[in-house]
Design an enzyme around this catalytic site. Structure first.
Site, mmCIF file in Angstrom:
data_model
loop_
_atom_site.group_PDB
_atom_site.id
_atom_site.type_symbol
_atom_site.label_atom_id
_atom_site.label_comp_id
_atom_site.label_asym_id
_atom_site.label_seq_id
_atom_site.Cartn_x
_atom_site.Cartn_y
_atom_site.Cartn_z
ATOM 1 N N GLU A 48 49.146 38.100 29.298
ATOM 2 C CA GLU A 48 49.517 37.119 31.427
ATOM 3 C C GLU A 48 48.871 35.902 31.207
ATOM 4 O O GLU A 48 48.605 35.424 30.304
ATOM 5 C CB GLU A 48 47.566 37.845 32.104
ATOM 6 C CG GLU A 48 46.494 37.253 31.980
ATOM 7 C CD GLU A 48 45.442 36.970 32.767
ATOM 8 O OE1 GLU A 48 45.750 36.481 33.899
ATOM 9 O OE2 GLU A 48 44.201 38.363 32.554
ATOM 10 N N LYS A 90 33.428 40.829 34.553
ATOM 11 C CA LYS A 90 32.771 39.553 35.084
ATOM 12 C C LYS A 90 31.720 39.917 36.493
ATOM 13 O O LYS A 90 31.949 40.426 37.704
ATOM 14 C CB LYS A 90 33.584 39.106 35.503
ATOM 15 C CG LYS A 90 32.576 37.014 34.672
ATOM 16 C CD LYS A 90 33.675 35.837 35.139
ATOM 17 C CE LYS A 90 34.012 36.328 33.467
ATOM 18 N NZ LYS A 90 35.118 34.562 33.654
ATOM 19 N N SER A 124 40.475 43.916 44.139
ATOM 20 C CA SER A 124 41.482 43.067 43.712
ATOM 21 C C SER A 124 42.629 44.176 43.260
ATOM 22 O O SER A 124 42.363 45.405 42.898
ATOM 23 C CB SER A 124 40.702 42.630 41.895
ATOM 24 O OG SER A 124 42.370 42.541 41.931
ATOM 25 N N ALA A 125 43.538 43.810 43.576
ATOM 26 C CA ALA A 125 44.596 44.538 43.214
ATOM 27 C C ALA A 125 45.067 44.646 42.049
ATOM 28 O O ALA A 125 45.742 45.879 41.882
ATOM 29 C CB ALA A 125 46.121 44.135 43.601
ATOM 30 N N ASP A 126 44.605 44.860 40.811
ATOM 31 C CA ASP A 126 44.817 44.924 39.939
ATOM 32 C C ASP A 126 44.363 46.761 39.765
ATOM 33 O O ASP A 126 44.904 47.199 39.018
ATOM 34 C CB ASP A 126 43.542 43.936 38.752
ATOM 35 C CG ASP A 126 43.636 42.828 38.373
ATOM 36 O OD1 ASP A 126 44.859 41.949 39.180
ATOM 37 O OD2 ASP A 126 43.401 42.014 37.831
ATOM 38 N N VAL A 128 46.654 40.123 36.344
ATOM 39 C CA VAL A 128 46.831 41.652 35.403
ATOM 40 C C VAL A 128 47.500 42.829 35.795
ATOM 41 O O VAL A 128 48.117 42.912 35.544
ATOM 42 C CB VAL A 128 44.930 42.134 35.462
ATOM 43 C CG1 VAL A 128 45.046 43.503 34.695
ATOM 44 C CG2 VAL A 128 44.179 40.857 34.771
ATOM 45 N N LYS A 182 49.719 31.845 42.430
ATOM 46 C CA LYS A 182 48.967 32.725 41.324
ATOM 47 C C LYS A 182 49.452 33.708 41.908
ATOM 48 O O LYS A 182 48.954 33.899 43.187
ATOM 49 C CB LYS A 182 47.068 32.690 41.550
ATOM 50 C CG LYS A 182 46.535 34.482 40.819
ATOM 51 C CD LYS A 182 44.970 33.686 41.977
ATOM 52 C CE LYS A 182 44.806 35.165 41.530
ATOM 53 N NZ LYS A 182 42.831 35.350 42.346
ATOM 54 N N ASP A 209 37.201 42.463 49.631
ATOM 55 C CA ASP A 209 37.484 42.091 48.936
ATOM 56 C C ASP A 209 37.837 43.030 47.245
ATOM 57 O O ASP A 209 36.551 43.266 47.344
ATOM 58 C CB ASP A 209 38.190 40.683 48.637
ATOM 59 C CG ASP A 209 38.051 40.139 47.982
ATOM 60 O OD1 ASP A 209 39.227 40.533 47.453
ATOM 61 O OD2 ASP A 209 38.279 38.791 47.844
HETATM 62 N N1 PSU Z 1 39.203 37.454 35.852
HETATM 63 C C1 PSU Z 1 37.899 36.967 34.340
HETATM 64 N N2 PSU Z 1 38.984 35.618 34.139
HETATM 65 C C2 PSU Z 1 40.296 35.706 34.894
HETATM 66 C C3 PSU Z 1 40.290 36.754 36.322
HETATM 67 C C4 PSU Z 1 39.783 37.752 36.381
HETATM 68 O O1 PSU Z 1 37.603 36.581 34.183
HETATM 69 O O2 PSU Z 1 41.604 34.679 34.584
HETATM 70 C C5 PSU Z 1 42.150 36.300 36.781
HETATM 71 C C6 PSU Z 1 43.415 37.425 36.219
HETATM 72 O O3 PSU Z 1 44.490 36.661 36.126
HETATM 73 C C7 PSU Z 1 42.509 38.849 37.254
HETATM 74 C C8 PSU Z 1 42.866 38.253 38.437
HETATM 75 O O4 PSU Z 1 43.913 39.333 37.355
HETATM 76 O O5 PSU Z 1 41.879 36.661 38.242
HETATM 77 C C9 PSU Z 1 42.625 38.643 39.624
HETATM 78 O O6 PSU Z 1 42.380 38.135 40.718
HETATM 79 P P1 PSU Z 1 41.863 38.540 42.113
HETATM 80 O O7 PSU Z 1 40.406 38.352 42.394
HETATM 81 O O8 PSU Z 1 42.674 37.891 42.966
HETATM 82 O O9 PSU Z 1 43.063 40.005 42.360
HETATM 83 MN MN MN Z 2 40.872 39.121 46.372
#
Ligand code: PSU
Ligand code: MN
Length: 305
Positions: free
Chosen positions: A21, A155, A136-138, A102, A82, A134
């Site tokens: 990524e 994390k 994540s879309a992951d 991701v 992002k 909230d």
């Molecule tokens: N968690 C980490 N390091 C990162 C990310 C998450 O420990 O760099 C990054 C990754 O790119 C992940 C994104 O896909 O944050 C998730 O962001 P969001 O929660 O806004 O979906």
């Molecule tokens: Mn989010």
């Protein structure tokens, strides 16, 4: 979409490829560590017998595999968006540049025919998500895109229990490499058990083969790879820093896409070199494991040997 010639050749021949990524490059680490890390990780994937494909969008073009110049650009240029999956259509229409999370990396990897992806940590269900919603879309992407994501777990800026719960609801297989505990990025444990355990890349490749080639599942697979013990950061050290970071988040009224980068940056600032060393160590470890899984999976998919 432009697939780098080396990546395209490997895919056409059924040789192993590992996606990487770019959010971690543009938003996850400062320059010059970010560029050095990105190059080193590509080298680790190569040393493991696979071709690296770092994924990003530059000037509205989806790139699978970057040139040296493109990687340098992502590591240095400011104003890189992002980009999660829902941002891709806008980036393409606007001719903009985005570092893929991701979710977006999985989507583009899958379109190119790549099945294995290495990263540091995945997004998940945020603490307090019962009111903020909230998530994540992951996680959503993992439900619909058949790519194995090798991470060091989740994390503890996130609610790990709810993240595992949500992955279960979405039908995403979760397997921990070589441990009975689900890891929490900086630590080999999280207080939660591994939903499932397998030992080593060959066994994990058999699971991917079963998921996609035998059962025809459409989902991804979350492969959690615990940080090597010598690089663990003690849980007590992280817990206080994360509580402070969450308090700052509330105080500053940060919401939406900025939440994760804000929390990650605060943790980085307040744990100093130690967390950066651990972060680098686990990313290296994940790249090596992902390469080994890709090599084993290519054998099972019947394309090589
Ligand atoms: N968690 C980490 N390091 C990162 C990310 C998450 O420990 O760099 C990054 C990754 O790119 C992940 C994104 O896909 O944050 C998730 O962001 P969001 O929660 O806004 O979906
Ligand atoms: Mn989010």
């Amino acid at each position: 979409m432009t697939v780098h010639p080396e990546v395209a050749e490997a895919l056409a021949a059924g040789r192993p490829v590992v996606a990487l990524e770019s959010t971690i490059i543009s938003h996850g680490m400062p320059y010059p560590e970010n560029e050095a890390m990105a190059r080193e990780v590509e080298g680790i994937v190569r040393a493991g017998g696979a071709v690296p494909a770092t994924i990003a969008v530059i000037d509205g073009e989806c790139l699978v595999g970057l040139t040296e110049d493109q990687l340098h650009q992502l590591a240095t240029v400011s104003g890189v968006y992002k980009a999660t999956t829902r941002d891709l259509p806008w980036l393409l229409a606007a001719g903009a540049t985005g570092a893929t999370t991701v979710a977006a990396t999985m989507k583009l990897a899958s379109m190119a025919g790549i099945r294995v992806f290495a990263t540091g940590g995945i997004g998940g269900v945020h603490r307090g998500a019962t009111t903020s919603m909230d998530i994540s879309a992951d996680l959503t992407e993992m439900a619909v895109t058949p790519v194995a994501v090798v991470s060091a777990g989740v994390k503890s800026i996130l609610d790990i229990r709810l993240t595992l719960e949500h992955l279960e609801t979405l039908g995403v297989p979760v397997v921990v490499n070589g441990s009975d505990d689900f890891p929490s990025f900086f630590s080999r444990t999280s207080g939660l058990p591994a939903p499932r355990r397998l030992d080593g890349p060959a066994a994990i490749a058999r699971m991917l083969h079963a998921a996609w080639d035998v059962l025809g599942l459409h989902s991804g697979v979350s492969v959690a790879n615990p940080i090597p013990a010598e690089f663990e950061v003690p849980a007590e050290e992280i817990a206080g820093v994360i509580d402070d970071a969450l308090a700052d988040l509330d105080r500053d009224g940060i919401t939406g896409q900025d939440v994760t980068p804000f929390l990650l940056q605060r943790v980085r600032e307040r744990t100093g070199g130690r967390s950066l060393t651990a972060n680098l160590a686990l990313v290296r470890n994940n790249a090596a494991t992902a390469a080994a899984i890709a090599v084993e999976y290519a054998k099972l998919a019947g394309h090589t040997e």
